[in-house]
Motif scaffolding. Structure first.
Motif, PDB file in Angstrom:
ATOM      1  N   THR A  11       1.057  -1.411   0.480  1.00 12.93           N
ATOM      2  CA  THR A  11       0.097   0.309  -0.292  1.00 12.93           C
ATOM      3  C   THR A  11       0.699   1.591  -0.202  1.00 12.93           C
ATOM      4  OG1 THR A  11      -0.113   0.530   2.084  1.00 12.93           O
ATOM      5  CG2 THR A  11      -1.765  -1.354   1.294  1.00 12.93           C
ATOM      6  N   ASP A  25       0.368   5.930   0.291  1.00  9.66           N
ATOM      7  CA  ASP A  25       0.338   6.562   0.462  1.00  9.66           C
ATOM      8  C   ASP A  25      -0.889   7.459  -0.172  1.00  9.66           C
ATOM      9  OD1 ASP A  25       1.984   8.990  -0.363  1.00  9.66           O
ATOM     10  OD2 ASP A  25       2.602   9.002   1.581  1.00  9.66           O
ATOM     11  N   ILE A  28      -8.265   3.072   1.492  1.00  9.64           N
ATOM     12  CA  ILE A  28      -8.391   2.564   2.940  1.00  9.64           C
ATOM     13  C   ILE A  28      -7.623   3.312   3.628  1.00  9.64           C
ATOM     14  CG2 ILE A  28      -7.480   0.446   4.073  1.00  9.64           C
ATOM     15  CD1 ILE A  28      -6.684  -0.956   2.174  1.00  9.64           C
ATOM     16  N   ARG A  37      -4.281   5.021   3.081  1.00  8.99           N
ATOM     17  CA  ARG A  37      -3.618   4.173   2.245  1.00  8.99           C
ATOM     18  C   ARG A  37      -4.083   3.327   0.512  1.00  8.99           C
ATOM     19  NH1 ARG A  37       1.810   5.175   3.670  1.00  8.99           N
ATOM     20  NH2 ARG A  37       2.198   2.915   2.544  1.00  8.99           N
ATOM     21  N   VAL A  38      -3.457   3.582  -0.354  1.00 12.31           N
ATOM     22  CA  VAL A  38      -4.070   2.585  -1.100  1.00 12.31           C
ATOM     23  C   VAL A  38      -3.633   1.880  -1.817  1.00 12.31           C
ATOM     24  CG1 VAL A  38      -3.978   3.304  -3.615  1.00 12.31           C
ATOM     25  CG2 VAL A  38      -4.799   4.940  -2.395  1.00 12.31           C
ATOM     26  N   PRO A  39      -4.008   0.784  -2.020  1.00 14.21           N
ATOM     27  CA  PRO A  39      -3.518  -0.502  -2.311  1.00 14.21           C
ATOM     28  C   PRO A  39      -2.665  -0.589  -3.564  1.00 14.21           C
ATOM     29  CG  PRO A  39      -5.870  -1.065  -2.090  1.00 14.21           C
ATOM     30  CD  PRO A  39      -5.966   0.441  -1.979  1.00 14.21           C
ATOM     31  N   THR A  40      -1.183  -0.519  -3.891  1.00 20.13           N
ATOM     32  CA  THR A  40      -0.665  -0.442  -5.429  1.00 20.13           C
ATOM     33  C   THR A  40      -0.793  -1.044  -6.097  1.00 20.13           C
ATOM     34  OG1 THR A  40       0.933  -0.116  -3.658  1.00 20.13           O
ATOM     35  CG2 THR A  40       2.067  -1.116  -5.758  1.00 20.13           C
ATOM     36  N   GLU A  73      -4.225  -1.922  -6.652  1.00 18.69           N
ATOM     37  CA  GLU A  73      -5.491  -1.438  -7.680  1.00 18.69           C
ATOM     38  C   GLU A  73      -4.889  -0.432  -8.374  1.00 18.69           C
ATOM     39  OE1 GLU A  73      -8.054  -1.134  -5.237  1.00 18.69           O
ATOM     40  OE2 GLU A  73      -8.513  -2.853  -4.420  1.00 18.69           O
TER      41      GLU A  73
END
Length: 78
Positions: free
Chosen positions: A24, A26, A55, A62-65, A67
């Motif tokens: 994840t 930022d 998230i 946090r952003v799932p990488t 996605e």
């Protein structure tokens, strides 16, 4: 933040940098990868309009990488 901050005309991360990000990232890093500014990234996240899943953990986003890569059309090597 995963990548160093730069000022001015920032081209964003390279494909190699994107493929080597942690699970994840930022909002600032994700926004930069999408060609968005930090403030715009946070505003979209607050409104639930960020281009991919965000998230919310405590006071951070946090952003799932995986996605993020999908949105950018990048396929990680198997």
């Amino acid at each position: 933040m995963y990548m160093s901050k730069t000022r001015g005309n920032d081209p964003g991360p390279t494909i190699d940098e994107l493929l080597h990000m942690p699970a994840t990232v930022d909002i600032t890093t994700a926004a930069r990868a999408l060609g968005l500014g930090r403030s715009t990234g946070y505003e979209l996240a607050r409104r639930g309009e960020f281009p991919c899943r965000v998230i919310h953990v405590g006071s951070s986003y946090r952003v799932p990488t995986a996605e993020l890569l999908r949105i950018l059309g990048i396929e990680p090597a198997a």
